[in-house]
Scaffold this active site. Structure first.
Site, short mmCIF file in Angstrom:
data_model
loop_
_atom_site.label_atom_id
_atom_site.label_comp_id
_atom_site.label_asym_id
_atom_site.label_seq_id
_atom_site.Cartn_x
_atom_site.Cartn_y
_atom_site.Cartn_z
N GLY A 11 0.86 -1.19 0.00
CA GLY A 11 0.00 0.00 0.00
C GLY A 11 0.89 1.23 0.00
O GLY A 11 2.09 1.14 0.27
N TYR A 47 13.56 13.84 -0.95
CA TYR A 47 12.35 14.65 -0.77
C TYR A 47 12.63 16.15 -0.97
O TYR A 47 11.72 16.91 -1.28
CB TYR A 47 11.72 14.39 0.60
N ASP A 86 6.81 -6.49 4.92
CA ASP A 86 6.02 -5.24 4.84
C ASP A 86 6.21 -4.55 3.49
O ASP A 86 5.98 -3.35 3.36
CB ASP A 86 6.33 -4.30 6.02
#
Ligand SMILES: Nc1ncnc2c1ncn2[C@@H]1O[C@H](COP(=O)(O)OP(=O)(O)O)[C@@H](O)[C@H]1O
Ligand SMILES: Nc1nc2c(ncn2[C@H]2C[C@H](O)[C@@H](COP(=O)(O)O)O2)c(=O)[nH]1
Length: 207
Positions: A11, A47, A86
């Site tokens: 996700g 970022y 994960d």
């Protein structure tokens, strides 16, 4: 050939992958494989300037996950032992297709396929979908400094990229079970009964 369950939780950023994978690992007593985030030397720079740092960052994630999956194969999958992760290695391509351009994207695609085509892939994917507000809230709750710079438009694109990628994966790999979880409505952290339902579903799939 029959294989032990290899479960991936997937996700977009902040959906709850690490949280759910850790809870399931404890509940079902299955070892967990977690991706490396805090030690990543490029995330902060990425970022600040995505175009400048995307190739280094995507290659770093790819090499790290390649090594982790090689080890996981030896330790668990080749021995028919269950494992929960994960992330799914396909995540690399989802991000890279969004962050890389031109010749670098083309080179990355080739390296991605060379490295990953023969790796074992999860046979169960728990896909946590969540809307932008939920993701922004959870990312701020997690409180990583470098993620304060995430542009909501980038996150929204990733939400859509994930949906497209999961649809494409389902078509290419019909034997892979994809369990969608609405992460904006189902709250497996605050509501134990909602977690219990997910855990029961996974138990049934791996029996
Ligand atoms: N269902 C949920 N309800 C409330 N908070 C959640 C839920 N899932 C995750 N969180 C919180 O949101 C933040 C991001 O979760 P995390 O598992 O790190 O996401 P991901 O691994 O998908 O990036 C963490 O602070 C976590 O405690
Ligand atoms: N550009 C990429 N960024 C990635 C990738 N994998 C993870 N990330 C970023 C997103 C988050 O800021 C942080 C942790 O990821 P979570 O999904 O666990 O929140 O790292 C990637 O392959 N490319």
């Amino acid at each position: 050939m029959k294989r032990g369950p290899f479960i991936a939780v997937e996700g977009p950023i902040g959906a709850g992958k690490t949280t759910l994978a850790s809870m399931l690992s404890t509940e079902l007593n299955i070892p967990i494989l977690k991706e490396i985030v805090e030690e990543n030397p490029f995330l902060d720079k990425f970022y600040q300037n995505i175009d400048e740092w995307s190739f280094q960052l995507e290659m770093f994630f790819l090499c790290n996950r390649y090594k982790q999956l090689e080890d996981t194969d030896l330790q668990y999958i080749a021995q028919d032992k269950p494992v929960i992760s994960d992330y799914h290695i396909y995540k690399n391509l989802i991000f890279a297709e969004r962050t890389l351009k031109g010749i670098k994207r083309e080179k990355y695609r080739q390296i991605y396929h060379i490295l990953t085509d023969d790796l074992p892939k999860p046979n169960i994917i728990l896909y946590i979908r969540a809307n932008l507000d939920t993701l922004l809230y959870r990312i701020s709750k997690r409180g990583r400094d470098f993620e304060e710079q995430i542009d909501p438009a980038y996150l929204q694109q990733l939400i859509e990229d994930y949906d497209t990628a999961m649809t494409s994966l389902a078509e290419r790999e019909p034997a892979t079970v994809i369990v969608p979880i609405n992460g904006s409505e189902v709250d497996f952290v605050e509501h134990p009964e909602q977690f219990a339902r997910i855990a029961a579903q996974v138990k049934e799939l791996i029996q």
